[in-house]
Design a protein around this motif. Structure first.
Motif, mmCIF file in Angstrom:
data_model
loop_
_atom_site.group_PDB
_atom_site.id
_atom_site.type_symbol
_atom_site.label_atom_id
_atom_site.label_comp_id
_atom_site.label_asym_id
_atom_site.label_seq_id
_atom_site.Cartn_x
_atom_site.Cartn_y
_atom_site.Cartn_z
ATOM 1 N N PHE A 121 0.877 -1.177 0.000
ATOM 2 C CA PHE A 121 0.000 0.000 0.000
ATOM 3 C C PHE A 121 0.917 1.231 0.000
ATOM 4 O O PHE A 121 1.358 1.685 1.056
ATOM 5 N N PRO A 122 1.258 1.757 -1.194
ATOM 6 C CA PRO A 122 2.268 2.815 -1.274
ATOM 7 C C PRO A 122 1.771 4.175 -0.800
ATOM 8 O O PRO A 122 0.627 4.566 -1.063
ATOM 9 N N GLN A 123 2.651 4.865 -0.081
ATOM 10 C CA GLN A 123 2.395 6.244 0.342
ATOM 11 C C GLN A 123 3.635 7.067 -0.017
ATOM 12 O O GLN A 123 4.730 6.800 0.468
ATOM 13 N N VAL A 124 3.467 8.046 -0.891
ATOM 14 C CA VAL A 124 4.580 8.876 -1.350
ATOM 15 C C VAL A 124 4.837 9.991 -0.342
ATOM 16 O O VAL A 124 3.899 10.617 0.160
ATOM 17 N N PHE A 125 6.127 10.245 -0.054
ATOM 18 C CA PHE A 125 6.460 11.360 0.841
ATOM 19 C C PHE A 125 7.714 12.068 0.346
ATOM 20 O O PHE A 125 8.531 11.497 -0.389
ATOM 21 N N LEU A 126 7.867 13.326 0.762
ATOM 22 C CA LEU A 126 9.008 14.159 0.380
ATOM 23 C C LEU A 126 9.878 14.415 1.595
ATOM 24 O O LEU A 126 9.409 14.879 2.635
ATOM 25 N N GLY A 127 11.171 14.068 1.480
ATOM 26 C CA GLY A 127 12.133 14.330 2.545
ATOM 27 C C GLY A 127 13.219 15.269 2.052
ATOM 28 O O GLY A 127 13.276 15.618 0.867
ATOM 29 N N LEU A 168 18.332 19.127 -6.292
ATOM 30 C CA LEU A 168 17.907 19.846 -5.085
ATOM 31 C C LEU A 168 18.109 18.954 -3.849
ATOM 32 O O LEU A 168 18.152 17.722 -3.968
ATOM 33 N N PRO A 169 18.199 19.565 -2.664
ATOM 34 C CA PRO A 169 18.419 18.772 -1.437
ATOM 35 C C PRO A 169 17.140 18.119 -0.915
ATOM 36 O O PRO A 169 16.773 18.280 0.244
ATOM 37 N N TYR A 170 16.471 17.380 -1.788
ATOM 38 C CA TYR A 170 15.234 16.690 -1.430
ATOM 39 C C TYR A 170 15.257 15.285 -2.023
ATOM 40 O O TYR A 170 16.027 14.988 -2.940
ATOM 41 N N PHE A 171 14.389 14.447 -1.524
ATOM 42 C CA PHE A 171 14.221 13.107 -2.082
ATOM 43 C C PHE A 171 12.775 12.680 -1.894
ATOM 44 O O PHE A 171 12.053 13.203 -1.032
ATOM 45 N N ILE A 197 3.323 10.236 9.373
ATOM 46 C CA ILE A 197 4.230 10.317 8.231
ATOM 47 C C ILE A 197 5.429 11.212 8.528
ATOM 48 O O ILE A 197 6.525 10.988 8.011
ATOM 49 N N ASP A 198 5.239 12.236 9.379
ATOM 50 C CA ASP A 198 6.362 13.121 9.729
ATOM 51 C C ASP A 198 7.475 12.344 10.424
ATOM 52 O O ASP A 198 8.666 12.585 10.187
ATOM 53 N N THR A 199 7.086 11.421 11.290
ATOM 54 C CA THR A 199 8.079 10.595 11.978
ATOM 55 C C THR A 199 8.816 9.700 10.987
ATOM 56 O O THR A 199 10.036 9.501 11.077
ATOM 57 N N VAL A 200 8.073 9.171 10.032
ATOM 58 C CA VAL A 200 8.667 8.324 8.987
ATOM 59 C C VAL A 200 9.674 9.129 8.168
ATOM 60 O O VAL A 200 10.781 8.667 7.873
ATOM 61 N N ILE A 201 9.288 10.350 7.823
ATOM 62 C CA ILE A 201 10.180 11.204 7.021
ATOM 63 C C ILE A 201 11.471 11.485 7.790
ATOM 64 O O ILE A 201 12.573 11.383 7.246
ATOM 65 N N LYS A 202 11.344 11.817 9.065
ATOM 66 C CA LYS A 202 12.539 12.109 9.874
ATOM 67 C C LYS A 202 13.464 10.897 9.961
ATOM 68 O O LYS A 202 14.687 11.029 9.912
ATOM 69 N N GLY A 203 12.885 9.731 10.094
ATOM 70 C CA GLY A 203 13.697 8.521 10.153
ATOM 71 C C GLY A 203 14.465 8.281 8.862
ATOM 72 O O GLY A 203 15.652 7.933 8.879
ATOM 73 N N ASN A 204 13.798 8.495 7.732
ATOM 74 C CA ASN A 204 14.461 8.324 6.441
ATOM 75 C C ASN A 204 15.538 9.386 6.223
ATOM 76 O O ASN A 204 16.606 9.100 5.670
#
Length: 692
Positions: free
Chosen positions: A253-259, A294-297, A308-315
């Motif tokens: 179940f994919p969820q796209v996020f920007l880090g 750019l400094p993003y992924f 999701i914010d916690t997931v982003i920080k972990g990545n």
């Protein structure tokens, strides 16, 4: 009446690279199985996630198709004796079909009488046949297998559950001591157990438990999330198809996020950042609208957007650590010179019988010089090519390549620029690894192409000479890919370079090296055959027929692009009515020339005008024919000029005359003509019978 069927294999998480092929196998094997069982159906759909492979069959007939079959037996002469009674052959035939001789009848077929039997095969109930589906599950193959527990079955990952449904009925079967049921499982963390009552509800029931079983729908959801980010953030996110396929098969179940990552890391080469994100973390890199990194992924989570914010920080934390290592290695590497790294290569073994990487570099440099002379490379480019070859592997002992092996060559180019090397030299260091895949990008520069051929030729010659010939699926040194690369490069740069000459140059370089190889004659035969096989593979990909491939490769690859052009020309001519009398004449010469014991010809022994005319035309063609101008159409037209005098020669002369001197003289003339034809192709290999 029809029903719908569903089979699902529940597993521990499969490697992403196995999933697409396994799903394809499941569908194809199911289709073939149903066909063999004579079970009709309307449609088959396959599904896959990291934890399951499934196939849904809609509109399945409840019974096999009943067939009436007429079986032919022995001829009547064999089936009946002179006394009019049935013979043992007839009795055995009837018993073998589950019948008696009373069921035999006689029919004539193509003027001959045979005995026949009619068989009526009643269709069985489909439900009684479906339990055999366990054989399909067991037959699926994977790149790597494992055993678990006390099981003897070998599979990619342990099987945890099985679903088998025909309508609402459970299809009973067992694999690896797992029994089929109607129970499946949702997302490992977000979902729950699901009891399936109807195969048609399979997709929607799993979606309610956070599993998208259709891989294309998961891909669609990922792409939709990426495009939304691009629109909202005014950025572009290049989508690598290989990476998209992989992440699609890593999640249910994919969820796209920007880090993001610290901007200071942008001082690293773009390739380092991209490799770190794509290859190591499975992230998509992010670029500005004008193409700057750019400094993003962009990452893909297996789940919903909860926390999701916690997931982003972990990545971000994981990526920061990796990029910090890269920055440290990048700075440390620059504290040393190219010569420092070249010295390290003397302690790195390339192959135990072929010496160190430093030994290899010496041979590659010598090969580069020899190839450059062979193609008449100008002095300036020759100097650059030799320099590139002499330092082409210097980046291998660097910290950066040790950590990011995918960057070999790329880091070499970057560091070469930093050390003040010529731009072409730096580019050649990267390009000499190309193509990375069989159909990948080729070197863009002549300098890079020469070093690339030299490096690959050294590896292939050395490995095959010490007995490391690829077998089956085993090719640890990538010799097939490298040989294909050499052929493609030579063709692209249109060098008048026979592959066999390249192989001799490589063998000569080994003779003069400090790791000389033995059995050169035998090794040359193996090398020649190996390159012929790779050329055959490429010709087949170019839609050339197998018999024509054999015809143009009968004596080796030669100049590959000319060989390809000859194959394509012959492929066209086989369907040309006007060429039929030409090929008949040429093939007749080739067949008779095999009887010749000599190629000497004495014009004083000619007895007819047709002999003289053929000899004069042969001399003209021999003088005019050029292998190396690579004009396949023109050269074939020139050889075709021999056809008319050949026909006249055979009409007016008996080749195998009793006069031995005249016979040998005529055979010698045909042998000389055959030599010209064979330089083009062995036309006897071509199935001209297809010519109508």
């Amino acid at each position: 009446m029809t029903k719908n069927a569903l089979f699902e294999i529940g597993l521990e998480e499969l490697p992403a690279r196995f999933i697409d092929d396994a799903e394809s196998q499941l569908k194809e094997k199911t289709e073939a199985w149903l066909h063999d069982l004579r079970i009709s159906y309307e449609q088959i759909r396959s599904f896959s996630t990291p934890r399951r492979l499934a196939v849904m069959i809609k509109g399945v007939a409840e019974e096999q198709t009943t067939i009436a079959e007429e079986v032919k037996g022995p001829s009547l002469k064999i089936a009946k004796g002179e006394d009019g009674n049935w013979t043992k052959a007839a009795i055995g035939f009837s018993k073998g079909q589950g019948k008696t001789t009373d069921d035999l009848y006689i029919k004539e077929l193509n003027g001959t009488s045979y005995v026949f039997i009619k068989k009526h095969i009643e269709g069985q109930t489909t439900f009684d046949l479906l339990p055999e589906f366990h054989k399909i599950i067991e037959s699926i193959t994977f790149g790597k297998n494992m055993r678990w527990g006390t099981q003897s079955i070998r599979y990619a990952r342990p099987i945890r559950w099985l679903v088998g449904l025909f309508g609402s009925e459970i299809i009973p079967f067992e694999v690896a001591k797992v029994t089929s049921s109607n129970l499946t499982f949702g997302h490992r963390f977000l979902g729950d157990n699901i009891t399936l009552e109807n195969p048609l509800n399979y997709e929607s029931a799993l979606l309610n438990q956070y599993v998208i079983v259709d891989p294309l729908k998961r891909e669609e959801k990922i792409l939709k999330g990426i495009h939304t980010l691009e629109k909202d953030k005014d950025i572009q996110i290049p989508v690598d198809k290989h990476l998209l396929d992989e992440v699609r098969n890593l999640v249910e179940f994919p969820q796209v996020f920007l880090g993001s990552f610290d901007q200071q890391f942008l001082k690293l080469p773009d390739e380092v950042l991209i490799i770190s994100m794509k290859e190591h973390q499975r992230y998509f890199p992010v670029k500005s609208l004008d193409g700057k990194l750019l400094p993003y992924f962009v990452g893909i989570r297996n789940g919903n957007d909860y926390a999701i914010d916690t997931v982003i920080k972990g990545n971000e934390k994981v990526l920061r650590a990796r990029l910090s290592d890269a920055a440290f290695f990048y700075e440390e590497d620059q504290k040393h010179s190219i010569e420092y790294y070249l010295a390290k290569l003397e302690r790195v073994v390339f192959q135990e019988k072929l010496g160190t990487i430093a030994n290899k570099v010496q041979r590659v440099t010598a090969l580069t010089e020899q190839i450059g002379k062979f193609i008449h490379l100008n002095t300036d480019k020759m100097s650059l090519a030799i320099r590139a070859a002499s330092i082409c592997k210097f980046d291998l002992p660097t910290n950066m390549v040790n950590e990011f092996t995918e960057l070999q060559g790329v880091i070499g180019e970057k560091y070469a620029h930093l050390y003040g090397e010529n731009d072409l030299v730096a580019q050649a260091i990267r390009e000499h690894y190309l193509p990375i895949q069989a159909n990948g990008d080729l070197p863009a520069t002549e300098v890079g192409a020469i070093v690339s051929i030299a490096d690959k030729l050294d590896t292939i010659t050395g490995c095959i000479s010490v007995g490391l010939m690829p077998t089956g699926s085993q090719d640890p040194y990538g010799l097939r890919r490298q040989a294909t690369g050499i052929l493609r490069i030579v063709k692209t740069f249109k060098w008048d370079m026979q592959i066999e000459n390249l192989l001799r140059i490589a063998q000569d370089v080994f003779k003069q090296s400090n790791v000389p190889l033995s059995n050169h004659d035998q090794s040359f035969v193996h090398l020649k055959e190996f390159f012929s096989l790779r050329a055959a593979f490429l010709l087949k990909e170019a839609a050339v027929e197998q018999d024509i491939i054999q015809a143009v490769l009968h004596d080796g690859v030669g100049i590959y692009d000319y060989t390809l052009a000859k194959a394509q020309t012959l492929s066209e001519k086989r369907n040309d009515d006007a060429f039929k009398p030409i090929q008949e004449a040429l093939v007749r010469v080739l067949n008779l020339a095999e009887k010749a014991e000599t190629t000497s010809v004495d014009p004083q022994l000619f007895e007819t005008d047709s002999e003289k005319a053929l000899y004069e035309q042969y001399q003209f063609v021999e003088e005019s024919y050029q292998d190396t101008d690579r004009n396949a159409e023109k050269n074939l037209q020139l050889i075709a000029k021999l056809a008319e005098p050949i026909h006249l020669f055979f009409d007016n002369n008996m080749v195998m005359t009793d006069n031995e001197r005249v016979r040998n003289n005529r055979l010698g003339l045909l042998a000389n003509i055959a030599n010209i034809i064979n330089r083009y192709a062995d036309l006897t290999q071509i199935e001209w019978k297809q010519h109508f």
